[in-house]
Design an enzyme around this catalytic site. Structure first.
Site, PDB file in Angstrom:
ATOM      1  N   GLU A   1       0.837  -1.206   0.000  1.00 13.99           N
ATOM      2  CA  GLU A   1       0.000   0.000   0.000  1.00 13.99           C
ATOM      3  C   GLU A   1       0.876   1.262   0.000  1.00 13.99           C
ATOM      4  O   GLU A   1       0.793   2.104   0.909  1.00 13.99           O
ATOM      5  CB  GLU A   1      -0.944   0.010   1.187  1.00 13.99           C
ATOM      6  CG  GLU A   1      -2.009  -1.065   1.096  1.00 13.99           C
ATOM      7  CD  GLU A   1      -3.085  -0.949   2.169  1.00 13.99           C
ATOM      8  OE1 GLU A   1      -2.849  -0.267   3.176  1.00 13.99           O
ATOM      9  OE2 GLU A   1      -4.153  -1.542   1.984  1.00 13.99           O
TER      10      GLU A   1
ATOM     11  N   GLU B   1      -6.357  -7.816  -0.435  1.00 15.91           N
ATOM     12  CA  GLU B   1      -6.776  -7.794   0.972  1.00 15.91           C
ATOM     13  C   GLU B   1      -8.226  -7.394   1.075  1.00 15.91           C
ATOM     14  O   GLU B   1      -8.677  -6.478   0.373  1.00 15.91           O
ATOM     15  CB  GLU B   1      -6.009  -6.710   1.745  1.00 15.91           C
ATOM     16  CG  GLU B   1      -4.576  -6.977   2.051  1.00 15.91           C
ATOM     17  CD  GLU B   1      -3.978  -5.814   2.851  1.00 15.91           C
ATOM     18  OE1 GLU B   1      -4.713  -5.111   3.560  1.00 15.91           O
ATOM     19  OE2 GLU B   1      -2.760  -5.607   2.732  1.00 15.91           O
TER      20      GLU B   1
HETATM   21  C1  GAL Z   1      -4.132  -2.519   5.082  1.00 15.06           C
HETATM   22  C2  GAL Z   1      -2.719  -3.030   5.218  1.00 15.06           C
HETATM   23  C3  GAL Z   1      -2.614  -4.259   6.085  1.00 15.06           C
HETATM   24  C4  GAL Z   1      -3.466  -4.098   7.317  1.00 15.06           C
HETATM   25  C5  GAL Z   1      -4.891  -3.871   6.899  1.00 15.06           C
HETATM   26  C6  GAL Z   1      -5.851  -3.739   8.067  1.00 15.06           C
HETATM   27  O1  GAL Z   1      -4.097  -1.126   4.989  1.00 15.06           O
HETATM   28  O2  GAL Z   1      -2.151  -3.289   3.965  1.00 15.06           O
HETATM   29  O3  GAL Z   1      -1.263  -4.430   6.437  1.00 15.06           O
HETATM   30  O4  GAL Z   1      -2.987  -3.019   8.045  1.00 15.06           O
HETATM   31  O5  GAL Z   1      -4.964  -2.674   6.175  1.00 15.06           O
HETATM   32  O6  GAL Z   1      -7.165  -3.503   7.624  1.00 15.06           O
END
Ligand code: GAL
Length: 663
Positions: free
Chosen positions: A150, A307
């Site tokens: 990110e 994710e």
């Molecule tokens: C994203 C990140 C992850 C974790 C996740 C939590 O921003 O890439 O490492 O922090 O959010 O929702």
């Protein structure tokens, strides 16, 4: 051209074995196999463990973790591990830390504490990439490389002296000489003329409004600096590895600072992270929009959901958990809209640290839980959907989106703070969603010839070439609808003179002489019964027919909605902020005029999306309502979900995926 196609629908998540004693790892792999997990992202925040002191690498634990995963048949998306520098870097080089616009330095202790322009950070991070890639290029578990994480999530804008110097370099490159910069920035205003490059700074905290073009260029520069990190890591990887390279974007969550359209060519596959705004009962619309936008950035190719969450996150004010069935609906909605993989943050819920209350595939309570059972069900679903992989999504509608227009429209000192970029995008998208119509969200420079309808929400800043292309599209039969405060400025944020909406005046056949933004909460009515707020303008038709005019407010009798026949197409203009039901009616008219059909006629609250591979098509039917829906089942074969006997029954909250037999 497809740049990437996975071997199966990917399923898994971030795996952080370093947070656990090694005894846990074998159970992890066993549970992964039980759930049908086939891909995990490893090493994302491991820099401090991999390089505990400068130049000394310790790979033992990662060797063992990767071997174990490989033995268990789990593939790996291996991180370059550069996402968060170790504390020793800040101690040795405090100048690598980022600074806010008021000069405040941000300390290490969170994550991503680095200045994107820091040459020291760049050098140290590339050294790490070389070491990790050199060691694991040939590891049989590794099928993909994950650059950083990110990029720009927390440090997109840095205002330190190192950034200031880099900004000057970027500006020299862009403008060549100071006269051109002074002209572009309009520095004749407020005595801002620059006589030396050294006088120029990032838009740090100032007494009044900062120069808007300086702010816009700083947005461009900052996006380019982060992109340069991606490109630099990619370049190193390319010399050492042969697997595809990605980095996780954050499209569709209000993340403004990275121009992902420009980044897309730097990855072999587009991957995205998406989290619901859990408190929003309409959050599934936001999810759909994010997925359609990610597909747009990927040029229509399959993409990877890198994710999302199995249930609650931990970073919102109230972290609402997902109800039974929601995990499946959310995941399959992404697949419906082009994802060829569904990954989560993270595999096992952390015991310590800032994210310990974030959900995971394996919750604190262990595998005997609703979450893990739903995870296993999803694994089985995705296995059943393997044939969908590689197909594309059918869409007859395009919505134009440009990060530069977003940066421009939300600069300060504008006619109304109530005009935001996402507002009309969400409104038009919501109306399409409710009508069962799928849209691609694409950059204005995209070839539009394959679309029946193009929507242009709040495209404040637009380039001439894109306006010309839109003109040609309408002339040859396309339908376009443009909303207010579009076409106002050029790429330097200079007003297009002669009347609004500037660049679109001719196409739309209208000329506005003055804006009349409304007071907070003030509403106006139109003579077709529509209700609107926020914005009105003194508009004169100049070739366009008037479809509706104001009956009250500051401009009674003045046109609010127009339609301009151009060639064999038509260009509509919406000069006010219609409420939801008026926007639904408008979109229904546009869809009808353009001959766009929904993927299937379904009751409201049911989402239907079609994926296609040549002659083969699949329908995803997602029932967001509290009642079961029945659909004709002739010519379809159920791949997963629901019941299919004579007709297709999709229970409340369930999802069905069918293969359509078109013979
Ligand atoms: C994203 C990140 C992850 C974790 C996740 C939590 O921003 O890439 O490492 O922090 O959010 O929702």
């Amino acid at each position: 051209m497809r740049r990437w196609q996975g071997e199966s629908i990917y399923f898994g998540g971030d795996y952080n074995p370093e947070q656990w004693p090694e005894e846990t790892w074998s159970e992890d792999v066993e549970l992964m196999r039980r759930a049908g997990v086939n891909l995990v992202s490893v090493g994302i925040f491991s820099w401090a463990l991999l390089e505990p002191t400068p130049g000394r690498f310790e790979f033992g634990w990662l060797d063992r973790a990767l071997d174990l995963l490989h033995d268990g048949g789990i593939q790996v998306d291996l991180a370059t591990a550069t996402a968060s520098p170790p504390p020793w870097l800040a101690r040795a080089h405090p100048e690598t830390l980022p600074r806010r616009d008021d000069g405040t330095m941000l300390w290490p202790g969170g994550r991503q504490a680095y200045c994107p322009s820091s040459p020291i950070f760049r050098e140290r991070s590339l050294e790490l990439v070389r070491a990790v890639a050199g060691r694991y290029a040939e590891h049989p578990a590794v099928v993909m490389w994950h650059v950083s994480n990110e990029l720009g999530c927390h440090n997109a804008h840095c205002y330190c002296d190192v950034s200031a110097e880099a900004f000057r370099g970027w500006l020299r490159e862009r403008y060549g000489d100071l006269d051109r910069l002074n002209d572009a920035w309009g520095t004749a205003f407020w005595s801002q003329r620059y006589g030396d490059w050294a006088e120029i700074n990032p838009p740090r905290t100032v007494t009044a409004f900062a120069n808007p073009t300086q702010q816009l260029d700083f947005q461009r520069f900052s996006s380019d600096e982060l992109r340069a990190q991606l490109r630099a890591e990619r370049e190193v990887l390319k010399t050492l590895v042969r697997q595809p390279i990605t980095t996780n974007f954050m499209i569709g969550m209000g993340v403004k600072h990275m121009d992902y359209h420009s980044w897309a060519s730097d990855v072999d596959l587009v991957s995205n992270d998406h989290y619901l705004t859990a408190a929003d009962p309409q959050a599934h619309l936001g999810l759909a929009l994010a997925a359609d936008h990610t597909r747009g950035v990927a040029g229509g190719d399959p993409w990877l959901l890198m994710e999302h969450s199995t249930s609650a996150v931990q970073w919102q004010p109230r972290n609402v958990a997902k109800l039974p069935g929601q995990l499946r609906r959310n995941s399959l909605a992404h697949v419906a809209r082009g994802a060829d993989g569904v990954l989560f943050f993270q595999w096992r819920a952390s015991r310590a640290g800032a994210e310990k209350f974030h959900s995971a595939l394996v919750p604190h309570a262990g595998p005997d839980t609703k979450v893990f059972r739903e995870v296993c069900q999803l694994g089985a679903d995705l296995k059943a959907l393997a044939e969908v992989r590689g197909s594309r999504v059918d869409a007859d509608v395009a919505i134009l989106f440009d990060w530069e227009a977003w940066w421009g429209v939300e600069l300060d000192s504008h006619p109304s703070v109530d005009v935001t970029y996402a507002d009309r995008l969400n409104a038009l998208y919501g109306s399409l969603w409710r009508a069962g119509v799928t849209a691609d969200i694409v950059h204005p420079s995209t070839d539009l010839s394959g679309y029946r309808l193009v929507l242009v929400p709040t495209l404040y800043l637009v380039r001439d070439a894109d306006v010309d292309a839109l003109h040609r599209y309408v002339e040859s039969g396309g339908t376009v609808a443009v909303t207010y405060f579009s076409g106002i400025v050029d790429a330097n944020d200079h007003i297009r003179l002669g009347g609004y909406p500037g660049a679109f005046r001719e196409l739309l056949g209208v000329r506005t002489e003055e804006f009349f933004p409304l007071r907070e909460g003030e509403q106006v009515r139109l003579d077709d019964g529509s209700v609107a707020d926020v914005w009105t303008e003194w508009l004169h038709p100049d070739g366009a027919e008037v479809l509706a005019s104001y009956t009250d407010g500051p401009l009674p009798g003045v046109p609010a909605l127009t339609r301009h026949p151009v060639g064999t197409g038509a260009a509509w203009y919406v000069g006010t902020r219609l409420d939801e039901s008026a926007t639904d009616r408008l979109v229904a008219r546009l869809v009808d005029e353009a001959g766009v059909r929904p993927a299937a006629p379904v009751p409201s609250g049911v989402e239907v999306v079609r994926r296609r591979d040549g002659e083969r098509t699949w329908q995803f039917i997602i029932n967001h309502t509290e009642a079961e829906v029945r659909l004709p089942a002739a010519g379809v074969e159920l791949l997963t979900g629901a019941r299919c006997a004579g007709e297709l029954t999709v229970p409340a909250g369930e999802v069905a995926v069918v293969r359509e037999d078109r013979t």
